[in-house]
Scaffold this motif. Structure first.
Motif, mmCIF file in Angstrom:
data_model
loop_
_atom_site.group_PDB
_atom_site.id
_atom_site.type_symbol
_atom_site.label_atom_id
_atom_site.label_comp_id
_atom_site.label_asym_id
_atom_site.label_seq_id
_atom_site.Cartn_x
_atom_site.Cartn_y
_atom_site.Cartn_z
ATOM 1 N N GLY A 25 100.259 -0.693 19.776
ATOM 2 C CA GLY A 25 98.497 -0.509 20.140
ATOM 3 C C GLY A 25 98.944 -0.065 18.461
ATOM 4 N N ILE A 26 99.528 0.891 18.253
ATOM 5 C CA ILE A 26 98.895 1.928 17.268
ATOM 6 C C ILE A 26 99.406 0.917 15.788
ATOM 7 C CG2 ILE A 26 99.573 4.500 15.883
ATOM 8 C CD1 ILE A 26 99.183 5.110 18.881
ATOM 9 N N ALA A 27 101.124 0.137 16.070
ATOM 10 C CA ALA A 27 101.522 -0.405 15.127
ATOM 11 C C ALA A 27 100.475 -1.386 14.972
ATOM 12 C CB ALA A 27 103.528 -0.485 15.034
ATOM 13 N N THR A 28 99.456 -2.021 15.804
ATOM 14 C CA THR A 28 99.321 -3.325 15.921
ATOM 15 C C THR A 28 98.343 -3.074 15.080
ATOM 16 O OG1 THR A 28 101.067 -4.758 17.146
ATOM 17 C CG2 THR A 28 98.582 -5.673 17.053
ATOM 18 N N TYR A 29 97.798 -2.219 15.709
ATOM 19 C CA TYR A 29 96.564 -1.610 14.940
ATOM 20 C C TYR A 29 96.215 -1.979 13.359
ATOM 21 C CZ TYR A 29 92.120 0.472 13.093
ATOM 22 O OH TYR A 29 91.107 1.743 12.666
ATOM 23 N N PHE A 38 93.990 -9.560 17.491
ATOM 24 C CA PHE A 38 94.562 -8.151 17.227
ATOM 25 C C PHE A 38 95.357 -8.536 18.849
ATOM 26 C CE2 PHE A 38 94.119 -4.370 20.022
ATOM 27 C CZ PHE A 38 95.581 -3.216 18.559
ATOM 28 N N MET A 39 94.683 -8.404 20.232
ATOM 29 C CA MET A 39 95.368 -8.507 21.498
ATOM 30 C C MET A 39 96.670 -9.312 21.888
ATOM 31 S SD MET A 39 93.329 -6.589 23.292
ATOM 32 C CE MET A 39 94.249 -6.491 24.942
ATOM 33 N N PRO A 40 96.107 -10.693 20.986
ATOM 34 C CA PRO A 40 97.485 -11.456 21.416
ATOM 35 C C PRO A 40 98.586 -10.712 20.786
ATOM 36 C CG PRO A 40 95.614 -12.506 20.456
ATOM 37 C CD PRO A 40 95.583 -11.735 20.912
#
Length: 77
Positions: A25-29, A38-40
């Motif tokens: 989650g942190i890396a994706t953000y 973001f979610m997918p």
């Protein structure tokens, strides 16, 4: 209920799931910010990272326990 003999595997499963969820989650953000994808993107990254994290935890945990035991002072009797 799950038999007690599976406790280390269950622990690794839950730990790897939660840790990979947070880290992905942190890396994706950081990579794309909050947007419609973001979610997918996060869930895709989480699934992939959990597939790696779970077996890694099962392999690394015993090594880590031995390393910690070697670094910690034994209690005096």
């Amino acid at each position: 209920m799950i038999p007690a003999r599976f406790a280390p595997v269950l622990f690794g499963f839950i730990l790897s799931g939660l840790m990979s969820l947070m880290v992905s989650g942190i890396a994706t953000y950081r990579a794309i910010g909050f947007s419609d994808v973001f979610m997918p993107s996060w869930m895709g990254a989480w699934g992939t990272s959990w597939l790696v994290a779970f077996p890694a935890v099962l392999i690394v945990a015993p090594i880590t326990r031995r390393l910690v035991a070697a670094l910690v002072r034994k209690p005096q009797a």
